[in-house]
Design a protein around this motif. Structure first.
Motif, PDB file in Angstrom:
ATOM      1  N   MET A 180      51.037 150.946  53.359  1.00 38.88           N
ATOM      2  CA  MET A 180      51.338 150.040  52.245  1.00 38.88           C
ATOM      3  C   MET A 180      52.340 150.664  51.287  1.00 38.88           C
ATOM      4  O   MET A 180      52.437 151.880  51.200  1.00 38.88           O
TER       5      MET A 180
ATOM      6  N   TYR B 248      54.109 152.231  44.499  1.00 39.83           N
ATOM      7  CA  TYR B 248      54.448 151.380  43.351  1.00 39.83           C
ATOM      8  C   TYR B 248      55.952 151.319  43.101  1.00 39.83           C
ATOM      9  O   TYR B 248      56.489 150.313  42.667  1.00 39.83           O
TER      10      TYR B 248
ATOM     11  N   LEU C 197      57.532 148.497  45.347  1.00 39.72           N
ATOM     12  CA  LEU C 197      57.157 147.092  45.213  1.00 39.72           C
ATOM     13  C   LEU C 197      58.042 146.385  44.188  1.00 39.72           C
ATOM     14  O   LEU C 197      58.436 146.986  43.194  1.00 39.72           O
ATOM     15  N   PRO C 198      58.352 145.102  44.410  1.00 41.27           N
ATOM     16  CA  PRO C 198      59.044 144.347  43.356  1.00 41.27           C
ATOM     17  C   PRO C 198      58.179 144.331  42.097  1.00 41.27           C
ATOM     18  O   PRO C 198      56.944 144.321  42.204  1.00 41.27           O
ATOM     19  N   ILE C 199      58.804 144.343  40.930  1.00 39.96           N
ATOM     20  CA  ILE C 199      58.020 144.400  39.694  1.00 39.96           C
ATOM     21  C   ILE C 199      57.323 143.074  39.442  1.00 39.96           C
ATOM     22  O   ILE C 199      57.725 142.030  39.959  1.00 39.96           O
TER      23      ILE C 199
ATOM     24  N   GLY D  83      54.540 141.889  40.307  1.00 38.81           N
ATOM     25  CA  GLY D  83      53.746 141.231  41.338  1.00 38.81           C
ATOM     26  C   GLY D  83      54.506 140.121  42.040  1.00 38.81           C
ATOM     27  O   GLY D  83      53.911 139.312  42.748  1.00 38.81           O
TER      28      GLY D  83
END
Lengths: 191, 108, 396
Positions: B1, B4, B7-9, B11
């Motif tokens: 996975m 942080y 990942l796109p901010i 959510g």
């Protein structure tokens, strides 16, 4: 710095004249503050408004406790139990009252030992067709401060009043200004 | 996975229609919707109401039901004005999922 | 007397009007709002500007602050530049959605007229409302006066929308003391403000159907933690962006907000006061008076409370013999919120720590005259026990 406390009743325009005075003084290059005392606002209830005028930046952001000038817009406030118009007023300060009574009578009533100026602003306002005496008192304050011209205040009026009210308010202002001038009063609390 | 940092901010999930990515057919227990093409007027109210990617649509035509995604909620049969979708008891010997790979459906 | 020509450029307006002028010049796309004292004149004045055709923002009159922030989040996600304003109970009602705005990275600017929280019900200033919201994930900026309220709103817009930040920014001005006091304010030309804030280019506008996105999804234990960690970076980045923007704002306005806090006669101070917003102004007058008597006292006035500039503040206060933090809010069962920050900062960054005092002042609008502030310095000189939480202007 000069500190001014205005006493009026909700709806009589104490806040408005304090802001007009500040605007006129700003026009003269003074640093200024104008702020009302807020609480639950009720029409007719005793209210206060304040001014600070100075030649340098004003940083104080607390209440005014020892004003140099107290202006009473409504003579009935002299008898209101919860209002003490001379509270904290500097001993050499100035008490300016809208009343038909004489300064001596006001001195007897308030026990204030400093300078007292009275003028029947209500009658003066009526004589020029104005509804409120606050602007007459503003004219008187401008006069005792010495360095603020009626024109300075008039400039402020242009933003504050509509076309219809403008002329009568200018007349009221001049009436107040002249009423004090006629007695050659001068404030010691000048800028 | 993803970490942080990757990942796109906020959510945010780039790309819409994320139900296509998740097979929720396994939630169904008891009843399944059955589509009768003859009664369908292609109003697509079933497509509007379905909370998942269950109603298969091609060129504005209702084409059937994806049992890989259908949770068996029955909203489509309630929304259908012509009775083209009815809920029927599902027998245990029918395979419930999966029949298609995720992301195969086309929703126009 | 000397007539300062600078005053010619100044306009006499209240803090609320100053904030409304900033909003007019920024001309946001959407402003969802619900009235509450003492914020109301901000939005009243702003609505007048729209009615007069001076800006073309869409105001959404909603039925509560909860709805105001909900609409703000929706509009922001859609790609709009969004502002709103509130106070006290309004912020409390809004707060649930403020957390969501922060987590969805909506750069909404929130003008706050600071006001005490009920109960008992009270309309006057303290900082309970903004302190309640300190952990929501917003940048929090405190203005001392109407001029700062104006400037910081403009800076806030740009700060919020920087791609490295993208969180809501709250700009606090003291209720009544600033919101309703008329003071001289130097307004910038409209073009300068528009140039400073620029065009907002949203990162993931929902209305961009060519680049569809899913927003506000469920995030279970598998993703929630990572998304929270991103918010830490956003607030961290806000420090850098703040400093960059101060350079730009100084070029635009000639007014410089140097660093994260204002230092007033602090560099050689033996006694330091730490105070937010309007009372810091009164403290400067006290400091001038005490300095004339030979007392070496100075002030540190934070503009930024979130992110909290802990290390910089610790360094700026390191040389003081004693520090008094004046808090206009209290964390019941603990101390004042800013005291806790500064206590942590000194603990983390200094080996030899100054004596640290905490005073709670001004709750529910209780006035803080110069004498009150001077008494704090006297207390420090008399080396009172710093382990005791003290109160200014309280009948006790």
């Amino acid at each position: 710095m000069i500190e001014i406390r205005w006493h009026g009743r909700g709806g009589q325009g104490a806040k408005t004249v304090s802001q007009l005075l500040a605007g006129a003084a700003l026009r003269r290059g003074r640093y200024v503050q104008a702020f009302p005392e807020y609480g639950p606002e009720r029409s007719g209830a005793p209210v206060k408004a304040f001014n600070r005028l100075d030649t340098k930046e004003i940083r104080l952001h607390c209440g005014v406790y020892e004003p140099d000038i107290v202006v009473v817009l409504d003579p009935t406030l002299l008898h209101a139990r919860e209002v003490r118009v001379t509270e904290g007023l500097k001993r050499h300060g100035l008490l300016l009252v809208n009343t038909a009574q004489t300064p001596e009578e006001i001195r007897a009533l308030t026990g204030f030992s400093g300078r007292i100026i009275t003028l029947d602003a209500e009658a003066l306002a009526r004589s020029v067709g104005a509804r409120f005496s606050n602007v007459v008192m503003l004219g008187a304050v401008a006069r005792v401060l010495g360095e603020i011209s009626v024109e300075d205040v008039e400039h402020e009026f242009a933003h504050a009043f509509g076309e219809k009210a403008l002329a009568t308010n200018i007349a009221a202002l001049h009436a107040g200004f002249a009423a004090v001038d006629a007695r050659a009063e001068r404030s010691e609390a000048s800028l | 996975m993803k970490r942080y940092q990757e990942l796109p901010i906020g959510g945010v999930i780039p790309g819409g229609a994320t139900p296509h990515l998740v097979q929720t057919g396994g939630w169904r227990s008891g009843k399944k919707p059955v589509f009768n093409e003859k009664l369908c007027v292609n109003c697509l109210l079933c497509w509007v109401h379905c909370p998942e990617a269950t109603i298969l649509v091609e060129r504005s035509q209702m084409r059937g039901i994806s049992y890989d995604h259908c949770k068996g909620c029955g909203i489509c049969s309630q929304a259908c004005p012509t009775g083209a979708i009815v809920m029927v008891a599902e027998t245990n010997d029918e395979p419930q999922m999966p029949q298609q790979k995720a992301g195969e459906e086309v929703c126009v | 007397m000397r007539v300062a020509t600078e005053q010619k450029r100044l306009t006499l307006i209240t803090g609320a009007e100053a904030a409304a002028h900033a909003m007019r010049q920024i001309n946001p796309d959407v402003v969802p709002v619900y009235p509450i004292t003492p914020q109301t004149p901000i939005i009243e004045t702003f609505a007048q500007f729209i009615a007069d055709g001076q800006c073309d923002t869409e105001i959404i009159n909603v039925e509560s602050e909860h709805s105001a922030m909900s609409a703000a989040v929706g509009a922001s996600c859609a790609g709009a530049r969004v502002m709103t304003a509130t106070s006290s109970q309004g912020l409390a009602l809004m707060l649930e959605i403020v957390y969501i705005a922060a987590s969805m990275r909506c750069p909404i600017v929130i003008a706050v007229g600071s006001r005490a929280l009920s109960g008992p019900i009270n309309i006057h200033c303290d900082h309970s409302d903004s302190m309640m919201a300190r952990d929501a994930g917003c940048v929090q900026i405190f203005a001392e006066n109407a001029q700062e309220a104006y400037d910081l709103m403009i800076i806030a817009q740009r700060l919020a929308e920087d791609r490295r930040v993208l969180v809501p920014v709250m700009v606090m001005q003291d209720g009544f003391t600033i919101t309703h006091s008329a003071e001289p304010v130097a307004l910038l030309p409209d073009e300068s403000v528009r140039e400073f804030v620029g065009q907002y280019e949203p990162l993931y506008p929902l209305l961009d159907t060519d680049r569809p996105t899913t927003q506000g999804p469920f995030a279970l234990p598998d993703y929630y933690f990572e998304l929270k960690r991103q918010q830490v970076d956003a607030l961290e980045a806000a420090r850098t962006v703040w400093l960059e923007l101060q350079e730009r704002f100084a070029e635009t306005s000639g007014r410089r907000y140097e660093g994260f806090f204002e230092e007033y006669k602090l560099s050689d101070a033996e006694y330091a006061l730490v105070i937010l917003s309007s009372t810091a102004g009164t403290a400067k007058v006290v400091i001038d008076r005490l300095r004339r008597k030979g007392v070496k006292v100075g002030l540190l006035k934070p503009w930024l409370f979130r992110p909290f500039p802990a290390e910089e503040i610790a360094q700026a206060l390191a040389h003081a013999h004693a520090i008094a933090v004046l808090d206009r809010a209290i964390s019941f069962g603990s101390w004042g919120p800013m005291y806790l920050e500064i206590s942590a900062a000194l603990g983390r960054y200094l080996h030899e720590k100054p004596v640290l005092y905490n005073y709670i002042y001004g709750l529910g609008g209780r006035d803080t005259p110069p004498e009150s502030i001077a008494s704090v310095v006297t207390d420090m000189q008399n080396e009172l026990d710093p382990r005791v939480l003290r109160y200014l202007g309280l009948r006790e």
